[in-house]
Design a protein around this motif. Structure first.
Motif, PDB file in Angstrom:
ATOM      1  N   ASN A  51       0.594  -1.337  -0.163  1.00  0.00           N
ATOM      2  CA  ASN A  51       0.562  -0.220  -0.161  1.00  0.00           C
ATOM      3  C   ASN A  51       0.843   1.179   0.050  1.00  0.00           C
ATOM      4  O   ASN A  51       0.013   2.680  -0.792  1.00  0.00           O
ATOM      5  CB  ASN A  51      -1.158   0.283   1.518  1.00  0.00           C
ATOM      6  N   THR A  52       2.085   0.804   0.746  1.00  0.00           N
ATOM      7  CA  THR A  52       2.691   2.548   0.388  1.00  0.00           C
ATOM      8  C   THR A  52       4.100   2.483  -0.946  1.00  0.00           C
ATOM      9  O   THR A  52       4.570   3.118  -0.928  1.00  0.00           O
ATOM     10  CB  THR A  52       4.027   2.246   1.995  1.00  0.00           C
ATOM     11  N   GLY A  53       3.807   1.240  -1.607  1.00  0.00           N
ATOM     12  CA  GLY A  53       4.581   1.501  -2.667  1.00  0.00           C
ATOM     13  C   GLY A  53       5.336   0.370  -2.736  1.00  0.00           C
ATOM     14  O   GLY A  53       5.260  -1.096  -2.535  1.00  0.00           O
ATOM     15  N   ILE A  54       6.542   0.458  -3.797  1.00  0.00           N
ATOM     16  CA  ILE A  54       7.707  -0.944  -4.110  1.00  0.00           C
ATOM     17  C   ILE A  54       8.296  -1.405  -2.344  1.00  0.00           C
ATOM     18  O   ILE A  54       8.409  -0.131  -1.938  1.00  0.00           O
ATOM     19  CB  ILE A  54       7.871  -0.910  -5.035  1.00  0.00           C
ATOM     20  N   ILE A  55       7.782  -2.241  -2.324  1.00  0.00           N
ATOM     21  CA  ILE A  55       9.436  -3.084  -1.139  1.00  0.00           C
ATOM     22  C   ILE A  55      10.539  -3.749  -2.191  1.00  0.00           C
ATOM     23  O   ILE A  55      10.359  -4.528  -2.293  1.00  0.00           O
ATOM     24  CB  ILE A  55       8.684  -3.707  -0.262  1.00  0.00           C
ATOM     25  N   VAL A 115       9.887   4.466 -10.015  1.00  0.00           N
ATOM     26  CA  VAL A 115       8.683   4.415  -9.254  1.00  0.00           C
ATOM     27  C   VAL A 115       8.112   5.449  -8.007  1.00  0.00           C
ATOM     28  O   VAL A 115       6.712   6.416  -8.306  1.00  0.00           O
ATOM     29  CB  VAL A 115       8.176   3.618  -8.279  1.00  0.00           C
ATOM     30  N   ASN A 116       8.945   6.924  -7.510  1.00  0.00           N
ATOM     31  CA  ASN A 116       8.916   7.649  -6.893  1.00  0.00           C
ATOM     32  C   ASN A 116       8.745   8.851  -8.224  1.00  0.00           C
ATOM     33  O   ASN A 116       7.914  10.054  -7.368  1.00  0.00           O
ATOM     34  CB  ASN A 116       9.696   7.672  -5.894  1.00  0.00           C
ATOM     35  N   GLN A 117       9.403   9.312  -9.039  1.00  0.00           N
ATOM     36  CA  GLN A 117       9.309   9.721 -10.048  1.00  0.00           C
ATOM     37  C   GLN A 117       7.585  10.041 -10.078  1.00  0.00           C
ATOM     38  O   GLN A 117       7.374  11.375 -10.584  1.00  0.00           O
ATOM     39  CB  GLN A 117      10.165   9.688 -10.640  1.00  0.00           C
TER      40      GLN A 117
END
Length: 457
Positions: A51-55, A115-117
């Motif tokens: 849920n918070t993104g890529i791990i 991904v964060n970009q």
């Protein structure tokens, strides 16, 4: 097709068609597809999505997976650990395993970065520029400080384009075009700093740098308009949030967005800052130090005071403001409808305010270290000025903003371990407060001379 140990085939002999046809299997635990070689899946730990993104997997887990793949490929004939369970890094297989693990880890970090970009809060550089273009905004380019210098001398003497002057700190400025001294022995020359960025040019600091026969002296009765560096990640994201209403009309947000994105002929921003507020009540009210008439709009800008800029600002306000509302401000500009819908275009009177530039003062007291740099005071003042102007990438104080003295602790502390701050105060006339509240018609400014540095002991 698949390959087993009996196929006596190596990677060099696999054609692209064969590679594309390799069977895809799914790991029983993770349900993630992987390539199958000789009945064996790779042990490389894959990414997970939460849920918070890529791990991403841990470094040691990646290395363990690579070692397992190597052992599967070489029938457990390779030795990676000694009898004390210490990893044999100096062995060929140890070097290969760690190199491959590092490659996988770098790939993972690059994927996480991109991904964060796509998140506007984290995007930087080219990716942030792309997000900005979705809202039709561009990153503000670096701009040089400009200052008006009054040149005195004999009538008809030419001050040619490129003529240089300098300020008290030795920064060079040059005339932006040709100027001729008039009958009264003076001419106002627009000088542009050779170095782009927030160079401070206080009033009465200009002096002659080169000699021209008949030109006697130069002086700037007012401070220069401070330039800026390329807009930082934080500053660009702040402006993007403010600009999301750029394509709308009839709201304070649409007016602010349009003014913040207003450009002049050379592509530079016209407005350094903007504040827009309205009074929807039937009576006059005081809001943050400014009286607003009933059912009126108040627009305050920090912008040049020339006729060209006034027309651009007034036209922009008129295109975005609700019809029929009253306006506030001492800048009164008459504009003409440019829509082309009328044979005799109507005219409108637009009012707005040009922000008063209010000097802010700071006083910082520090413990005297055992070894104090010779230019310690200048380093501290420069760090504070950079933070105040946003030159260090931070969000600079704006019209109507609350400026906390504590926001300047970190920029100074980063100078080194010799910094030990005892107190840091801010104020208008006297720096003795923990914060300063600007009115909605005030733009804060800060000069080096207004920063007092004291070392105790």
């Amino acid at each position: 097709m698949s390959f087993s140990d009996d196929d006596n085939i190596n990677a060099r002999n696999i054609s692209p068609v064969q590679l594309r046809n390799l069977p895809i299997v799914k790991d029983v635990d993770t349900n993630i597809p992987s390539l199958k070689w000789g009945g064996q899946s790779t042990s490389d730990h894959d990414k997970e999505w939460g849920n918070t993104g890529i791990i991403l997997p841990e470094e040691q887990d990646i290395l363990a997976g690579v070692i397992e793949d190597f052992q599967n490929a070489f029938n457990n004939q390779l030795k990676f650990f000694n009898n004390q369970n210490e990893f044999l890094l100096s062995t060929p297989q140890g070097q290969l395993a760690t190199s491959m693990a590092a490659i996988i880890s770098d790939r993972n970090r690059l994927l996480a970065y991109y991904v964060n970009q796509v998140d506007p809060s984290y995007a930087t550089g080219r990716m942030q520029d792309g997000i900005g273009r979705i809202y039709f905004i561009e990153r503000i380019k670096a701009k040089a400080t400009t200052v008006t210098g009054i040149c005195r001398g004999q009538k008809d003497v030419l001050i040619s384009a490129g003529t240089k002057v300098q300020d008290g700190d030795g920064n060079l400025y040059e005339a932006d075009q040709n100027y001729i001294i008039g009958e009264d022995g003076t001419v106002a020359v627009n000088f542009v700093c050779l170095q782009k960025g927030p160079i401070n040019c206080p009033a009465h600091s200009l002096q002659m740098y080169q000699l021209i026969p008949g030109w006697d002296n130069v002086d700037n009765p007012t401070e220069g308009i401070i330039g800026n560096n390329v807009e930082s990640q934080a500053q660009f994201e702040q402006r993007r949030r403010q600009s999301v209403a750029l394509n709308s009309v009839n709201s304070v947000d649409s007016i602010m967005a349009a003014l913040l994105n207003l450009k002049n002929g050379n592509g530079s921003s016209v407005c350094e800052d903007v504040y827009v507020i309205d009074n929807d009540s039937g009576g006059g009210v005081n809001k943050n130090g400014v009286f607003l008439k009933p059912h009126s709009l108040f627009v305050c800008v920090s912008a040049p005071d020339d006729d060209w800029s006034k027309q651009l600002i007034a036209q922009t306000i008129w295109k975005k403001k609700p019809p029929g509302c009253d306006m506030n401000g001492d800048q009164i500009v008459v504009i003409q409808d440019q829509s082309g819908l009328y044979s005799t275009p109507p005219k409108y009177t637009i009012c707005y305010a040009n922000a008063k530039r209010i000097p802010i003062r700071l006083k910082i007291t520090l413990a005297r270290p055992q070894f104090l740099p010779k230019n310690a005071v200048d380093q501290i003042k420069t760090a504070i000025i950079k933070a105040f102007t946003g030159n260090d990438g931070s969000k600079k104080p704006r019209i109507g903003s609350e400026i906390l003295a504590s926001s300047f602790y970190a920029p100074v502390q980063r100078l080194g371990s010799w910094i030990s701050i005892i107190t840091l105060f801010i104020g208008r006339e006297i720096a003795s407060f923990s914060l300063v509240q600007m009115n909605i018609d005030e733009m804060p400014t800060l000069n080096k001379d207004d920063v007092e540095v004291v070392f105790n002991g």
